[in-house]
Each structure stands twice: as structure tokens, then as C-alpha cells.
Design an enzyme around this catalytic site. Structure first.
Site, PDB file in Angstrom:
ATOM      1  N   ASP A 124       4.594  19.944 -39.226  1.00  0.00           N
ATOM      2  CA  ASP A 124       4.235  19.128 -40.420  1.00  0.00           C
ATOM      3  C   ASP A 124       4.775  19.492 -41.787  1.00  0.00           C
ATOM      4  OD1 ASP A 124       1.954  20.437 -38.324  1.00  0.00           O
ATOM      5  OD2 ASP A 124       0.682  19.436 -39.669  1.00  0.00           O
ATOM      6  N   ASP A 126      -1.162  20.820 -28.247  1.00  0.00           N
ATOM      7  CA  ASP A 126      -2.039  22.052 -27.587  1.00  0.00           C
ATOM      8  C   ASP A 126      -2.537  21.908 -26.219  1.00  0.00           C
ATOM      9  OD1 ASP A 126      -1.292  21.679 -30.212  1.00  0.00           O
ATOM     10  OD2 ASP A 126      -2.766  22.654 -30.639  1.00  0.00           O
ATOM     11  N   GLU A 133      -6.429  12.371 -38.641  1.00  0.00           N
ATOM     12  CA  GLU A 133      -5.443  13.118 -38.263  1.00  0.00           C
ATOM     13  C   GLU A 133      -4.581  12.612 -36.477  1.00  0.00           C
ATOM     14  OE1 GLU A 133      -6.702  17.218 -36.627  1.00  0.00           O
ATOM     15  OE2 GLU A 133      -5.217  17.973 -35.803  1.00  0.00           O
TER      16      GLU A 133
END
Ligand code: 9YW
Length: 425
Positions: A44, A174, A398
Site C-alpha cells: 500500500d 488474503d 477499497e
């Protein structure tokens, strides 16, 4: 590139993107978004640097330099740096327990014990090229640190030439279906009681399941119990998966390191050997069964059979590979918005659940730029146009549904703003 922005208020979105970078700036580093992710994350932060480069080159360098302030003595750059305690996030520094980790050495910044896709060299190279005169000294100072990071990756994670992850968080994807088989091999027996924080910030339907989380925490405890010793983890962990995201971002960053070496007058022999090794490793991820690159479980030798946005980072890695074009074209044809993180026609697809379907701007940036460089102009245009449209219509979320564009996860997201400023706008 075709003009996709005629009916979009670019100036207003530029202003909002800059406001988000400011909002999430904690002084020297940027959090992904307030609340949900209150620390400095590895990839990020590299993207934040890229976004700042469009606004303030000095601040862009500072972002990457702060990330490397958390580098361990063995070269590893952690996936999270816990600069200031924040009870809103779990698992925090106490759970990771890296104080006495093997290889950490004198590093004073609290951190996790795993890394993340190493886009830092590639994005620092872009920051440099945006203003070579201003960045010359900073590039020279950063170069040995980047080199040490890549030396660690090659020594600790590239036993097959492809780059492996030791935890799903390390891939930055993830709960991707890519890890399902390997995760099924993790028995979360003995996982200590914990309270999730993420589902307090975001709708649980957009997040990983409890079954996933139990295994995430079990793997953290497993690493901590071995003092994050890479050799012990490699020998004993049930979870070891060669990952297209790690492999392709490492390969691209290594090529960019070679370009840096040339500009700096440094020897690039070691770096060129890494490129050759990583190219061989990339080939081990080619799955003829899906006509695309795929994750491979090194404990079983099985491919995941997962067509994902990571499959199409091959061109970002610099592979001039036409074999993957038919699968890309088919995926684009069946996705209202590109690129989905998992095939909408696959049985595991879930359009809002994190890495099991949604579109992520950062993956589009990497994949779309790679396509453009490889001469896949039409596909690159489509990926960029969809990214711009998703942001213009739904905000700097996001991630987004590839079916109807629904914004999901956290809002006012740093890397979505950065991708807008650096590429999509
Ligand atoms: C976690 C911060 C991170 C990203 C990852 C994404 C998610 C959660 O959020 O990870 O707790 O690490 O999957 O790619 O870096 O935005």
C-alpha cells in the site's frame, strides 16, 4: 490510449484523490484507510508513494524511505509496520511477537513477521523517473536496501524459482481461492481466543470467513513459535504456496533494479542471475489446464486451478507470453467490470467477498500497465477504462463488484486514490 474520460469530472476526482492522500497521511507514512487499517502496509505504501509522485515528489520518496525504516537486518521488509499502537486493528504487534525474531537484528520499528508483494523497487523507479534530478541521491541511498530485500526473497522464498508465500496475507490476496487447498491442510487446533476487529468496521459479507481467520491466526502463532525463522517455517509449515502475485512483482522489480544499477553505475551481475532464475520459476506456474498462470501448493504439487487477476500480471513481469491472451479475452468478455479477482464463472466466485471476485485498482494498475507494454492495447484500454469508471461512479473504495460496480470494503482508500492519480485519470 482511447479517451475514456470525456463524461467524467476529472478535476473534481483529482481533488478528492489528493484529499484522501492528505487524510490518510500520518506524517512520513500513509495508512491504507482510517479505522480498518491504521498502520503502514508494505505494498500500500509503495502505491501511496506513486500517488504522491503526482503531487509532491519529496513526499513520495519519504513514504518509501519510512517503509524501509522497518527493514530487518536480514533484508526482509515486513507487511505491516506498527509505528503507533492502535487497538482498532487485530492482530497487533503483541500477537506477531517479532521482538526476538531471527533475522530482525537492531530494527527498532515494531512489525509483523511476513512480507508482501515487493512492488517497492518498481514504484520507486517510477518515482525517480518522474523527477530524476530531485531523486538522484535518494535513489542511491535506497538502492542497497532494495537489493538486500530482494536478496532475502531469493534466499528465503525462491526455492523453485517461483516466489512462495508462508501466509495468505503475504500475497496481499488474503482469501483468494488460490489458497483453499493449502488452507484446508492447516488444522487450527490450539488457536488462542481472539476478537476480530475488521468485521466491526466493514460488512462481514465482504470479509474473509471465521474458518479463514482461525487459520490466519494459527499461522501467525506458528511463525511466532519459531521466532520467524525462515528455515524452520520452510521445513515445517503446512502452508507453502508459490504465488503469481509474489513471483511476477518480484520479477518486475528485479528488472527495475537492474535498470537502477545501470543508472547508478553499479554492478548488475547478481541481479541478472535473479532475473534468469525467476523466469524459470514463472514457467512452473503455467497451468495448461486453465491456459493461464496459477498458484501452486508446494506441499502437494497441485495447481489451484484459479483464474485470477494475479494470473495476468505475467506481462507486468516482462514475460512476452501470448499463451495467456485467450484466457484474458475470455475473462474480459464475461466480466462487466475488469479485472475480477476470481473468474465469475468459477464455483467459488463471490462478487463482494474481498479476493474471491471483486476488482482491485492496484491489480488493475499492474496488469493494465503490463498489457500496454506487451502491446495488448485493447485489453489495456479496457482495464484502465473500467478502473476509471468504477472510481468515478462509486468513489475511492477499497474494491468493487465486477458485476455491478458496488463499492466494498473500506472507503477513502489510499491506493485507489493513488492509482487514480498515477494512471486511471
Ligand atoms: C491485512 C491493506 C491490506 C492490503 C492487502 C489486503 C488487506 C488485510 O489490506 O490485507 O490485514 O493485512 O488484502 O492486500 O495490503 O490495504
Amino acid at each position: 490510449m482511447t479517451d475514456i474520460l470525456t463524461d467524467i469530472d476529472v478535476a473534481a476526482l483529482d481533488a478528492e484523490a489528493r484529499r484522501i492522500l492528505e487524510l490518510n497521511d500520518r506524517g512520513g507514512y500513509t495508512v491504507p484507510t482510517d479505522g480498518l487499517y491504521p498502520y503502514q502496509w508494505n505494498w500500500d505504501s509503495a502505491f501511496a508513494g506513486l500517488g504522491f509522485a503526482a503531487v509532491n515528489n519529496d513526499r513520495a520518496w519519504t513514504e518509501v524511505e519510512t517503509l524501509f525504516s522497518g527493514q530487518w537486518d536480514n533484508g526482509m521488509v515486513p507487511h505491516i509496520l506498527f509505528h503507533r499502537p492502535d487497538p482498532g486493528y487485530f492482530p497487533g504487534p503483541d500477537v506477531w511477537g517479532t521482538e526476538d525474531a531471527v533475522g530482525r537484528g537492531a530494527c527498532a520499528v515494531a512489525s509483523s513477521g511476513i512480507s508482501q508483494p515487493p512492488v517497492a523497487a518498481s514504484l520507486a523507479w517510477r518515482i525517480y523517473r518522474a523527477d530524476p534530478a530531485a531523486g538522484a541521491d535518494r535513489l542511491r541511498a535506497l538502492f542497497p536496501k532494495l537489493l538486500a530485500y530482494h536478496r532475502w526473497i531469493m534466499a528465503a522464498r525462491a526455492e523453485t524459482g517461483a516466489v512462495v508465500i508462508t501466509h495468505p496475507w503475504e500475497a496481499g490476496r488474503d482469501n483468494a481461492p488460490d489458497w483453499d487447498e493449502a488452507m484446508a491442510g492447516v488444522d487450527p487446533v490450539g488457536v488462542q481466543p481472539y476478537t476480530r476487529r475488521d468485521t466491526g468496521h466493514v460488512d462481514p459479507r465482504m470479509r474473509p470467513t471465521k474458518e479463514d481467520y482461525d487459520r490466519y491466526i494459527w499461522l501467525v502463532q506458528f511463525g511466532r513459535d519459531r521466532k520467524w525463522d525462515e528455515a524452520a517455517i520452510a521445513a515445517e509449515s503446512p502452508f507453502r504456496v508459490a504465488d503469481p502475485t509474489m513471483s511476477f512483482t518480484t520479477l518486475r522489480s528485479t528488472r527495475d533494479l537492474a535498470a537502477m544499477a545501470e543508472v547508478l553505475g553499479e554492478d548488475a551481475g547478481e541481479i541478472r542471475n535473479w532475473v534468469a532464475r525467476l523466469e524459470e520459476g514463472a514457467e512452473t506456474l503455467w497451468n495448461p489446464g486453465i491456459g493461464a498462470y496459477d498458484a501452486k501448493n508446494l506441499r502437494t504439487g497441485n495447481f489451484a486451478g484459479s483464474l485470477s487477476n494475479a494470473s495476468f500480471l505475467c506481462w507486468w513481469a516482462g514475460l512476452r507470453d501470448d499463451r495467456a491472451v485467450p484466457a484474458l479475452d475470455a475473462l474480459l468478455a464475461r466480466s462487466p467490470f475488469a479485472l475480477p479477482s476470481h473468474d465469475p464463472e468459477g464455483p467459488k466466485f463471490d462478487h463482494l467477498r474481498y479476493w474471491r471476485g471483486p476488482v482491485w485498482g492496484v491489480m488493475n494498475y499492474l496488469a493494465g500497465n503490463g498489457m500496454e507494454e506487451a502491446g495488448l492495447a485493447e485489453q489495456a484500454d479496457r482495464v484502465r477504462a473500467d478502473t476509471a469508471r468504477l472510481i468515478a461512479e462509486n468513489g475511492f473504495a477499497e474494491y468493487f463488484s465486477p458485476i455491478d460496480g458496488t463499492p466494498a470494503g473500506g472507503a477513502t482508500f489510499t491506493w485507489t486514490a493513488a492509482v487514480w492519480l498515477a494512471w486511471a485519470s
